[in-house]
Design a protein around this motif. Sequence first.
Motif, mmCIF file in Angstrom:
data_model
loop_
_atom_site.group_PDB
_atom_site.id
_atom_site.type_symbol
_atom_site.label_atom_id
_atom_site.label_comp_id
_atom_site.label_asym_id
_atom_site.label_seq_id
_atom_site.Cartn_x
_atom_site.Cartn_y
_atom_site.Cartn_z
ATOM 1 N N TYR A 1 -28.843 -45.311 -10.411
ATOM 2 C CA TYR A 1 -29.760 -46.036 -11.287
ATOM 3 C C TYR A 1 -30.677 -45.071 -12.016
ATOM 4 C CZ TYR A 1 -33.670 -48.826 -12.818
ATOM 5 O OH TYR A 1 -34.641 -49.384 -13.588
ATOM 6 N N ALA B 1 -30.993 -44.222 -15.940
ATOM 7 C CA ALA B 1 -32.213 -44.683 -16.608
ATOM 8 C C ALA B 1 -33.010 -43.524 -17.194
ATOM 9 C CB ALA B 1 -33.080 -45.482 -15.633
ATOM 10 N N ILE B 2 -32.980 -42.366 -16.560
ATOM 11 C CA ILE B 2 -33.787 -41.257 -17.081
ATOM 12 C C ILE B 2 -33.020 -40.403 -18.083
ATOM 13 C CG2 ILE B 2 -35.130 -39.201 -16.480
ATOM 14 C CD1 ILE B 2 -35.687 -40.438 -13.779
ATOM 15 N N ASP C 1 -31.574 -48.462 -20.158
ATOM 16 C CA ASP C 1 -32.306 -49.239 -19.159
ATOM 17 C C ASP C 1 -31.520 -50.476 -18.764
ATOM 18 O OD1 ASP C 1 -34.328 -47.421 -19.357
ATOM 19 O OD2 ASP C 1 -35.251 -48.483 -21.032
ATOM 20 N N MET D 1 -29.719 -50.994 -15.003
ATOM 21 C CA MET D 1 -30.082 -52.122 -14.152
ATOM 22 C C MET D 1 -28.870 -53.004 -13.893
ATOM 23 S SD MET D 1 -32.474 -53.483 -12.421
ATOM 24 C CE MET D 1 -34.187 -53.228 -12.869
ATOM 25 N N TYR E 1 -34.131 -55.966 -7.951
ATOM 26 C CA TYR E 1 -34.451 -55.947 -9.379
ATOM 27 C C TYR E 1 -35.935 -55.654 -9.601
ATOM 28 C CZ TYR E 1 -35.396 -57.589 -14.070
ATOM 29 O OH TYR E 1 -35.831 -57.666 -15.364
ATOM 30 N N LEU F 1 -36.952 -52.148 -8.429
ATOM 31 C CA LEU F 1 -36.483 -51.097 -9.343
ATOM 32 C C LEU F 1 -37.324 -51.048 -10.617
ATOM 33 C CD1 LEU F 1 -32.576 -51.128 -9.238
ATOM 34 C CD2 LEU F 1 -34.112 -49.384 -8.394
ATOM 35 N N TRP G 1 -38.764 -47.806 -12.070
ATOM 36 C CA TRP G 1 -38.487 -47.450 -13.470
ATOM 37 C C TRP G 1 -39.776 -47.003 -14.156
ATOM 38 C CZ3 TRP G 1 -39.976 -48.855 -18.369
ATOM 39 C CH2 TRP G 1 -39.126 -48.502 -19.417
ATOM 40 N N TYR H 1 -40.826 -43.496 -13.096
ATOM 41 C CA TYR H 1 -40.018 -42.318 -13.392
ATOM 42 C C TYR H 1 -39.577 -42.188 -14.838
ATOM 43 C CZ TYR H 1 -39.859 -40.877 -8.600
ATOM 44 O OH TYR H 1 -40.230 -40.414 -7.374
ATOM 45 N N VAL H 2 -39.365 -43.308 -15.514
ATOM 46 C CA VAL H 2 -38.688 -43.179 -16.800
ATOM 47 C C VAL H 2 -39.614 -42.904 -17.995
ATOM 48 C CG1 VAL H 2 -37.069 -44.249 -18.383
ATOM 49 C CG2 VAL H 2 -36.738 -44.496 -15.934
#
Lengths: 488, 484
Positions: free
Chosen positions: A147, A151-152, A159, A163, B424, B427, B431, B434-435
Motif C-alpha cells: 500500500y 501510495a508514496i 491513492d 487503496m 480502510y 490506512l 496515508w 506518509y504521503v
Amino acid sequence: MNTLPVLSIVALTPLAAAILIGAFGRGTQLPRVLALVAATICLAGSAWVWATYDRAAGGVQFVESVRWIPSLGISYIVGVDGISVPMLALMALVMFTGVLVSWNVDERPRLFFALLLLLVTGVFGVFVSVDAFLLFFFYEMAVVPMYLLIAIWGSTHKDYAAMKLTLFLFAGSALITIALALVYWQVGASTFDLRIWAGANFPPGFQRWVFLLMFVGFGTLVPIWPLHTWSPDGHVAAPTAVSMMHAGVLLKIGAYGVLRLGMTLFPEGLRDWALLIAIIGAINVVYGALCAMNQTDLKYVIGYSSVSHMGYVLLGFAMIDKFGLQGAVFQMFAHGIMTALFFALIGYVYEKSHTRQIADISGLMSRTPLVAAAFVIASAASMGLPSTSGFVAELLVYVGIIGRSPLLAAIAFVGVVVTAAYLIRMLGKILLGEPSQAVERIVDPSPVRLAPMGILAITIMTVGIFPATMYQTINAGIEPLLTKLMGG
Amino acid sequence: MADPTVALTFLAPEIIVALTGALVLVIDLIWIRSTDAPNTPRPWLAYLSIAGLGLAAGAVIGLAGVQTTLFEGIVILDPLSTFFKLLFLAIGMIVLLISVDPLPGFSKWSAEFFALIVWCTLGNMLLASAAELFTIFLCLQLTSLPLIVLIGYAKRDPLSSEASLKYLLLVLVSTAVLLYGMTLVYGALGTSTISEIGKVLAEQRLTPVLALGLVLLLTGFGFKITAVPFQYWVPDVYEGAPSPVTAFLSVGSKFAGFALALRIIVTGLDIPLNWHLIFGVMAALSMTLGNLGALRQTNIKRMLAYSGIAQAGYLLVGLAALSEMGIASLLFYTAAYGFANLLAFTAVIVFANATGSYEISDYAGLARRAPLASFALTVALLSLGGLPLLAGFMAKFYVFLFAAQAGLIWLVAVGVVNSVIALYYYLRVIWQLYVPEGSLDPISVAPRAGLAMSVCAVGVFAIGVFPEPVLRASQMAASALFGG
C-alpha cells in the motif's frame, strides 16, 4: 540434508535488512547497498536450493521446524517442494533485478527500500511455509508495504489504486481466515502443518465450500475475473520495482495459494468447481487480451496481459491432469519473469521520456537497440513463441486442454491470436519508425539499469531453450498432488 | 477461610495502590505549603505514583499462585483476577507516564490528577476480584467517580465539561439500572455472592422478575464495555476528555467491564438462554456500527472512539464463543488491544502537543517531522487493524478461531468483513502521515512520551511475534474461571 538453514536465511534476510535500513539507513547510499546485499544473499540461497533440490526424491526438502505457538500447535515449519523451488527462484530474480532497477530512487530511499524488503520477506515466506498459519502470516505481511509503496512512489491515480488493491487483497484474506479456522477444527489435530492437513480426509460437502473460500480468497490475487479490476490499476500506479514484484510474483502467490491450500487439500472441491474455474480462466484469457488491445498506456497493456496470462494458469488447474498442472506452474514462472522484464523496460522508457502513451513513443529501435531487443524477447515470451519460456508453458497448458475439451482450447486460442495482435502492434509502433520527440532523450541504459533487463531476458531464453531442469523440478512438485487428484 | 489479618495480606496490592494515591496528595500538600511557586510542574509526583503501582504489580506477581476467597466469598483471588490486575496496573502506569504534564496551566492541580488515576486503577483492580453484587457496586463507584472528575479536568474547555456532564448522567443512569437489577436478583434468589447465584439459578426456573433483574444487570455492564446498544455516550466523551483520560477510559474502564461481565456470566448465569446468539448479535452490531461510524470521522479521537466500539465487538466475539478458549482469546485480545490503543493515544498526544489539533487532515506529512511518533501511530493502527508482526493479528486470529470452534461461522464472517472496513479508515490516517508533502520542521518528542511509546510498541511487537506467554496466561485465567 544440510545443516545450514538456507530457507530461513532466504526468507528472513530481507526482514533483517529492512530493520537495519529502518534503524540506520540515512542517506541514499546505505539503504540501496543493504538492499542489494540482501538481494544477493537471497539470490545465492535460492540458487543453492535450485541446484541441490533432489528432484528424483521429490517431496518437501530443506525442512526446518521450530515450535512457535505450542498452545495452538502452530510451528515455524519451512521447506520447499518442486512447486516452491521455481517460485523461490522467480522471487529471488525479481528481487535482485528490482533492487537494481530502483537504484536511482532518490525520494525517501530509506523508507522505500525498507518497505520493499518487508514485502519481499512476506512473499518469500509464503513460498517456503509448510505451516498454514505461517503461510497466512507471511501473506498478510505483504499487504501494507504494498500500500505505502504505491501510495508514496506511484503514479497515475496512485491513492485510489493503492487503496483498492489493499482492500481487495485484505478482503481475499478475510475469506482465507474463515477457511483456515474451519479446516483447523475439521482436522482436529491441533496443528496447522500442511503435510498433516494434506493427509486428512475431508467430507465432500466440506471440501466443496471450503475450496470455494480458498479459491476466491487467493483467487482475488491471481486475479480471477471479475475480481481482477484492482490489478491493472495497481500495476500501473506502482513504481517500477513494485510493478515488477507485483505482476511478477504477487499474482503467483494467489495461484500458489489456490494450489497449496485449495487443490492439494480439497481435490473433491476442485472437481466440483473445475468447470467454473475453466470458464473463469477462459474469460481471463480472452477478456484480458481484448482489454489489452484497447489500451493506450504501455503499463495498462501489460497489466491486462497479466490478467490474460494468469488465465492460462487457471485453465491448467481446471484440467486436473498432468500437462495442465505442469503448464500452470510453468506459466507461473514464465509469466513472472516475462512481465518483470516488461515493467523494467517500460519503467526505463518512462523515466527517460516521461510518457507511457503508445502514441507518443516510436523509433526506440534506432535510439536504443538493447532495450528494443529486450522488448522483443519479452513480447516473444508473452506470445508464446518457441525458444522462450512462455512457449513451453503455453504448449503444456494447451496439450492439457485439448485432451479435455477441444471447444475450450478453441476459445482460449482466440486469446493467443489477440495477444499476438496487440503485442505486434505495440512493438511495431514503439520500436520502428522515426524516433518521436519523447524518445529523443532515450539512450542505451547504464550498466546498472541494463543488468536487470539482461538477467531477465537471458532467463527467458535459457528456460525456453533448456526447459528440462525446470520441467523435472515442477514434475517432482506436482507428482503427489496428481496422485491425490487422480486417486480420489 | 483465612482470618482477617491474613486476608489483608492477600489484598496487599490494593492497599499499596490506595496508599499511593493518598501519599501523592499528602506530599503535594506539604510541598505546596513549603513553596512560593505552586504552579511549577511536579513530574516527580507522577513518578511516585508509577512507583507505587509498580510496587503493587510486584505484590500481585508475588501473590500469583494464591487461589482463595476472602471475607465470606465477596473477594476472590484467582489467575483471572491476577491477569486483569496486572493489565490494569500496566495501563495505569503508562497513562501516568503520558500524563506527567496533563494540561498546560493545570500544573497546580496535577497531584489530584495523578491520585484520581491511581484510585481509578484501584477500583478496576477490585472489580477484577469482586465476587458479590454489592461489592461490585461499590467498586464500580470507585472507578466511575474519579473518572467524572478526570473527564472534566480541563474545566476551561467547554467540550471537556460537556463530556464530564454526559459521563455523570451516564453513570447515574447505569448505576440506577444496575442497582435495580441487583436488588431484583437478590430478591428473587436470596443471595448476592456470584457463586451462590450460580448454584441457586441452576436449580430454579427463570421467573419474569429474575429475568428482568438479569437483563438490567447486564445493561449496567454494557455501558462500561461500550458495546452496542450502549455506546451512544462514547464519541462525545472520548473527544471531550483530556487525551490521557481518553486513553485510560478506552482500555482500563472497558476492560474492567469485561472483567466483571466474565465472572458474572460464566460463574453466575448458568441458565438456558442462547448466550451465543445474544452476545453474537451484540458483537456483530458493535463491530459493524463502530466501524461504519469511524469511516466518517475527521477527528482522530472520535475515530478512535468508534474504533473502540468496534473493538469491543471483537472482544464480545470471544465472549460469544462462551468456551474456555473463547474467553482465553478474549483475554489475549485485551492485552493486545491495550498496548496498541495506548500506543495510538500516546502518538496522538505527541502530535496534539506539536500541532494543537486532533483533525486527521492536520496529520499531513507528519512522518517527515516526527518519524518515530508516526511509526508508532502506524504500528498501533495496523495492530488494531489486525496485521501480522503485530499483536492485533494474533488476537483477531484467536478470537475468530475459537468462535469458529463454537460454530459461530456467521459471526466470524461478520468479523472479517469488518476488518476490511476498519483497515480502510486506519490506512487513511497512515496515508495522511506518509504521503502528502508538508513542512519539515522536526517535532520534538518528550523522553517520557518516547518511553511510553517504546514500552507499548515493544508490547505490540512482542505479543505479535511471540504470543505464547500471554496466551498461556490467558488460558490459565480462563480455565480458573471455568474450573471454579
